[in-house]
Design an enzyme around this catalytic site. Structure first.
Site, PDB file in Angstrom:
ATOM      1  CB  SER A 161     -11.114  -3.808   9.746  1.00  0.00           C
ATOM      2  OG  SER A 161     -10.573  -2.641  10.310  1.00  0.00           O
ATOM      3  NE  ARG A 189      -1.113  -1.326  11.756  1.00  0.00           N
ATOM      4  CZ  ARG A 189      -1.975  -0.318  11.624  1.00  0.00           C
ATOM      5  NH1 ARG A 189      -3.120  -0.359  12.312  1.00  0.00           N
ATOM      6  NH2 ARG A 189      -1.713   0.703  10.850  1.00  0.00           N
ATOM      7  NE  ARG A 220      -3.600  -2.302   2.586  1.00  0.00           N
ATOM      8  CZ  ARG A 220      -4.420  -2.571   3.590  1.00  0.00           C
ATOM      9  NH1 ARG A 220      -4.550  -1.702   4.587  1.00  0.00           N
ATOM     10  NH2 ARG A 220      -5.097  -3.713   3.623  1.00  0.00           N
ATOM     11  NE  ARG A 280      -0.128   5.101   9.388  1.00  0.00           N
ATOM     12  CZ  ARG A 280      -1.439   4.864   9.449  1.00  0.00           C
ATOM     13  NH1 ARG A 280      -2.087   4.534   8.355  1.00  0.00           N
ATOM     14  NH2 ARG A 280      -2.087   4.946  10.588  1.00  0.00           N
ATOM     15  CD  GLU A 300      -7.129  -1.933  11.785  1.00  0.00           C
ATOM     16  OE1 GLU A 300      -7.125  -3.114  11.372  1.00  0.00           O
ATOM     17  OE2 GLU A 300      -6.598  -0.989  11.179  1.00  0.00           O
TER      18      GLU A 300
END
Length: 454
Positions: A379, A416, A289, A304, A376
């Site tokens: 999801s 993460r 990404r 990130r 987070e």
């Protein structure tokens, strides 16, 4: 993608639901375009029926004429002089009538071709507009204006902010787990190279997650890391988020941003038997990404990155079972955090914070002890028939075909999860304890600083 029929029949509902997301659309213009497409479809269908009827009349007239030309045996009233006489006579206006019908058929065919071209153009314009619109939120989804309106549902484990230690990137430097500065040389910023026990820990987490989910009934998949435009469109990544993905310059291929994309398209343009549902897949994949708009945020460590690993959970299910499937999917993702003994909380996203394809989402937020905050790590979303409509994935339900429902969730984001594990299980002496469930995969119960030179 939103249902064109819903836009035609209940535009006010569509506008109201999109407004819950904070999105204002010109619903009148959209409604008119949807109606225009439907009128073109109806007119084209009517003309095709007329053309079929005219073709049938031409065939019928030709058949009647051929029957009339067949000789008929006549018996004489008496005597050996009796013979046969042909009564075959061409109908009086046969050629004129057939020619007129054929000309009418040609006129109808030309009109149908014109309507088809107009319909394709109108349909393409409407589809393009609908492809840019997100899914409608579930009635159960809490209304809100942003992240602060998300609703905490429950917690597992008790974080202790007073006991915060080092952040994971600080621990990783001491323990020699990954290299970020030298990775800039190889690629650019926001890439890392895992080293030694850091690489082993990443691999161990992936294998542990896969084994756990396979044991819970998921079918393992290892999909391509490159996906085409149709796949990204079907899952909802395109056209809205083209700037978030890396594209190959010379091919219709993109680096996959998540295994959700190839898993959605695993059954694109297929009709599945309702009796075969649910179909549940688990897939490890590298993810890529651009993280556009996030520069300056989380610049250190694993949070990130442009490239990261993830284990994805994906469901194809019957619409009547999707709410229960959402709860089960979330529980399956939670099982990873519980096995790794990591405190977390479950948060339901409000309407304004929903992802593009989701109609309802539960976020799992793991506790980062060093940073002293929740972050987070998964999801878990139900998308209703939104992705299924974009990808034409249906199920045979009795005698009819209908769109099925899709669900997805990380099970989990590996980087993460590693960050949370390092921070939560760090020891006073600077080492990191490996939770019991992971020890067979790591081959050790403790990560200690390397003894050799860097």
């Amino acid at each position: 993608m939103l249902d064109q029929r819903l836009v035609r029949q209940n535009p006010d509902h569509v506008a109201a639901q999109l407004a819950r997301r904070g999105l204002v659309v010109d619903i009148d213009a959209l409604h008119q375009r949807a109606q225009h497409v439907q009128k073109l479809v109806e007119r084209r269908t009517q003309l095709q029926a007329e053309g079929k009827q005219v073709s049938g009349l031409v065939r019928q007239r030709i058949r009647e004429n051929q029957e009339a030309k067949k000789p008929t045996r006549l018996r004489a009233a008496a005597g050996p002089g009796s013979g046969t006489a042909s009564s075959a006579m061409e109908p009086r206006n046969f050629h004129i009538e057939v020619k007129a019908l054929e000309e009418k058929g040609k006129t109808i065919k030309a009109a149908v071709a014109t309507l088809e071209a107009e319909e394709r153009a109108a349909q393409a314009q409407l589809r393009d507009e609908l492809l840019h619109l997100p899914n409608l939120p579930s009635p159960h989804c809490p209304d809100g204006q942003g992240e602060s309106d998300n609703v905490e549902l429950r917690r597992w484990g008790e974080p202790n902010p007073a006991a915060a230690g080092l952040e994971h990137w600080q621990l990783a430097k001491t323990l020699g787990l990954f290299e970020s500065e030298r990775s800039v040389r190889i690629a650019q910023s926001r890439f890392i190279t895992l080293l030694g026990l850091g690489a082993r820990l990443e691999r161990a987490l992936i294998q542990f997650m896969l084994d756990l989910h396979i044991g819970r009934g998921y079918v393992e998949a290892l999909p391509p890391a490159l996906v085409n435009t149709a796949s990204l469109t079907g899952s909802g990544q395109l056209p809205k988020f083209a700037e978030e993905s890396f594209r190959c310059a010379d091919d219709d291929l993109w680096l996959s941003p998540t295994a959700e994309v190839p898993l959605t398209n695993l059954h694109r343009d297929e009709i599945l038997a309702a009796t075969d549902l649910p179909r549940r897949y688990v897939a490890y994949s590298p993810c890529f990404r651009r993280e556009a708009g996030s520069y300056g945020r989380d610049t250190r460590g694993l949070i990130r990155l442009h490239q990261f690993n993830k284990v994805e959970l994906y469901w194809f299910c019957h619409p009547d079972a999707s709410e229960a499937a959402h709860e089960q999917l979330t529980a399956d993702a939670e099982a990873v955090l519980q096995a790794l003994e990591l405190p977390y909380r479950v948060v339901e996203l409000c309407t304004a914070d929903l992802g593009f394809s989701a109609c309802r989402t539960y976020d799992l937020e793991v506790w980062l002890a060093g940073a002293g905050l929740y972050r987070e790590v998964s999801s878990c979303s139900t998308c209703g028939d939104f992705q299924a409509r974009r990808s034409s994935i249906r199920m045979k339900d009795g005698k009819r075909n209908r769109l099925l429902h899709t669900l997805n969730g990380s099970g989990l984001a590996v980087g993460r999860t590693m960050a949370a594990l390092l921070e939560w299980h760090q020891q006073p002496d600077g080492s990191v304890a490996i939770p019991q469930a992971l020890q067979p995969y790591m081959g050790c119960n403790l990560i200690t600083p390397p003894s050799g030179p860097e």
